[in-house]
Design a protein around this motif. Structure first.
Motif, mmCIF file in Angstrom:
data_model
loop_
_atom_site.group_PDB
_atom_site.id
_atom_site.type_symbol
_atom_site.label_atom_id
_atom_site.label_comp_id
_atom_site.label_asym_id
_atom_site.label_seq_id
_atom_site.Cartn_x
_atom_site.Cartn_y
_atom_site.Cartn_z
ATOM 1 N N ASN A 51 4.769 -0.332 2.502
ATOM 2 C CA ASN A 51 5.039 0.479 1.324
ATOM 3 C C ASN A 51 6.414 0.049 0.830
ATOM 4 O O ASN A 51 7.431 0.353 1.447
ATOM 5 N N GLU A 60 0.864 -1.185 0.000
ATOM 6 C CA GLU A 60 0.000 0.000 0.000
ATOM 7 C C GLU A 60 0.893 1.225 0.000
ATOM 8 O O GLU A 60 1.679 1.423 0.923
ATOM 9 N N GLU A 61 0.792 2.039 -1.033
ATOM 10 C CA GLU A 61 1.707 3.165 -1.181
ATOM 11 C C GLU A 61 1.263 4.362 -0.338
ATOM 12 O O GLU A 61 0.986 5.443 -0.854
ATOM 13 N N SER A 62 1.207 4.131 0.948
ATOM 14 C CA SER A 62 0.897 5.211 1.894
ATOM 15 C C SER A 62 2.119 5.455 2.755
ATOM 16 O O SER A 62 2.890 4.530 3.039
ATOM 17 N N CYS A 63 2.315 6.693 3.160
ATOM 18 C CA CYS A 63 3.522 7.099 3.870
ATOM 19 C C CYS A 63 3.458 6.674 5.342
ATOM 20 O O CYS A 63 2.597 7.132 6.093
ATOM 21 N N THR A 64 4.388 5.846 5.752
ATOM 22 C CA THR A 64 4.403 5.352 7.132
ATOM 23 C C THR A 64 4.823 6.444 8.107
ATOM 24 O O THR A 64 4.364 6.473 9.248
ATOM 25 N N ARG A 100 1.650 1.409 11.247
ATOM 26 C CA ARG A 100 0.816 1.483 10.042
ATOM 27 C C ARG A 100 -0.642 1.195 10.388
ATOM 28 O O ARG A 100 -0.936 0.379 11.260
ATOM 29 N N ARG A 101 -1.546 1.890 9.694
ATOM 30 C CA ARG A 101 -2.979 1.673 9.934
ATOM 31 C C ARG A 101 -3.356 0.223 9.660
ATOM 32 O O ARG A 101 -4.113 -0.389 10.405
ATOM 33 N N GLN A 145 4.005 9.588 7.962
ATOM 34 C CA GLN A 145 2.792 10.354 8.248
ATOM 35 C C GLN A 145 1.873 9.598 9.191
ATOM 36 O O GLN A 145 1.285 10.181 10.115
ATOM 37 N N GLN A 146 1.747 8.294 8.977
ATOM 38 C CA GLN A 146 0.888 7.494 9.849
ATOM 39 C C GLN A 146 1.425 7.473 11.275
ATOM 40 O O GLN A 146 0.663 7.563 12.242
#
Length: 219
Positions: free
Chosen positions: A190, A55-59, A183-184, A61-62
């Motif tokens: 990522n 999942e290309e979400s920024c860790t 991570r959520r 930021q999380q």
């Protein structure tokens, strides 16, 4: 250009691999570090074991927003940003208690405090002195030895000096040391972040310049 990672023994490499296992929530079974020739091979082996959904979400930021939410709720501190000083969030008088509160909510240790270096040096000298004293007086040496061990342990347990300075640095540390837990979706990664985290971890834990951690760096 090839680099040789000098003064790094097998035990130290194994310790770093264990830290990465803990961070990513994986178990690197059957890895024989003696058969790995360079840092690139080691990185590839670690990456191959991380089979979570991409999942290309920024860790970072999380981690930042997860910590921000907890601090706002627990201490009523708002308007936090990456440059916010940790000394303001964790004032020295309440530092250990506040950190413990946050760790309970996160379910992992932050590891952001350390003893005063001068006190650690004093007890370190006492420890060395005790070893020398064994040559002359066993009883006195044993007393000094025990005092130095207790002193060093106490300093590490109750040291209040911050090892990092800003909220942003703490979020990055959380990402590096507790990747899956911040991570959520704990069963996701990522992939674009993994190699950097591996390099950062080796650099910090083994005190190696990142420039020496190219794929051809000999182990």
């Amino acid at each position: 250009m090839k680099y040789r990672l000098e003064n790094i023994d097998l035990g130290d490499l194994e310790d770093v691999v264990i830290k990465l296992e803990d961070s990513f929530g994986i178990q690197l079974t059957g890895i024989d570090l003696l058969k790995i020739n360079n840092f690139g091979e080691l990185t590839d082996i670690i990456k191959e074991q991380i089979e979570f959904k991409n999942e290309e979400s920024c860790t970072s930021q999380q981690a930042f927003y997860k910590l921000k939410k907890i601090i706002e709720k627990e201490f009523g501190i708002e308007n936090l940003n990456p440059k916010s000083e940790l000394s303001e969030i964790f004032p020295k008088r309440e530092r250990l208690l506040r950190i413990k509160q946050i760790e309970k909510k996160l379910d992992f240790k932050l590891k952001i405090t350390q003893p005063k270096s001068i006190l650690l040096k004093i007890f370190g000298y006492l420890f060395i002195t005790s070893l020398l004293l064994f040559i002359f007086n066993y009883k006195i040496a044993f007393m000094v030895f025990i005092a130095s061990i207790i002193g060093i342990w106490t300093l590490h347990k109750f040291g209040k000096e911050l090892s990092i300075n800003t909220f942003g640095e703490l979020a990055e540390k959380m990402k590096r040391e507790n990747y899956s837990k911040v991570r959520r979706n704990k069963n996701s990664i990522n992939k674009n972040e993994i190699e950097k985290i591996i390099i950062d971890t080796f650099s910090i834990e083994l005190d190696i310049e990142k420039s020496e951690l190219g794929r051809n760096a000999l182990i």
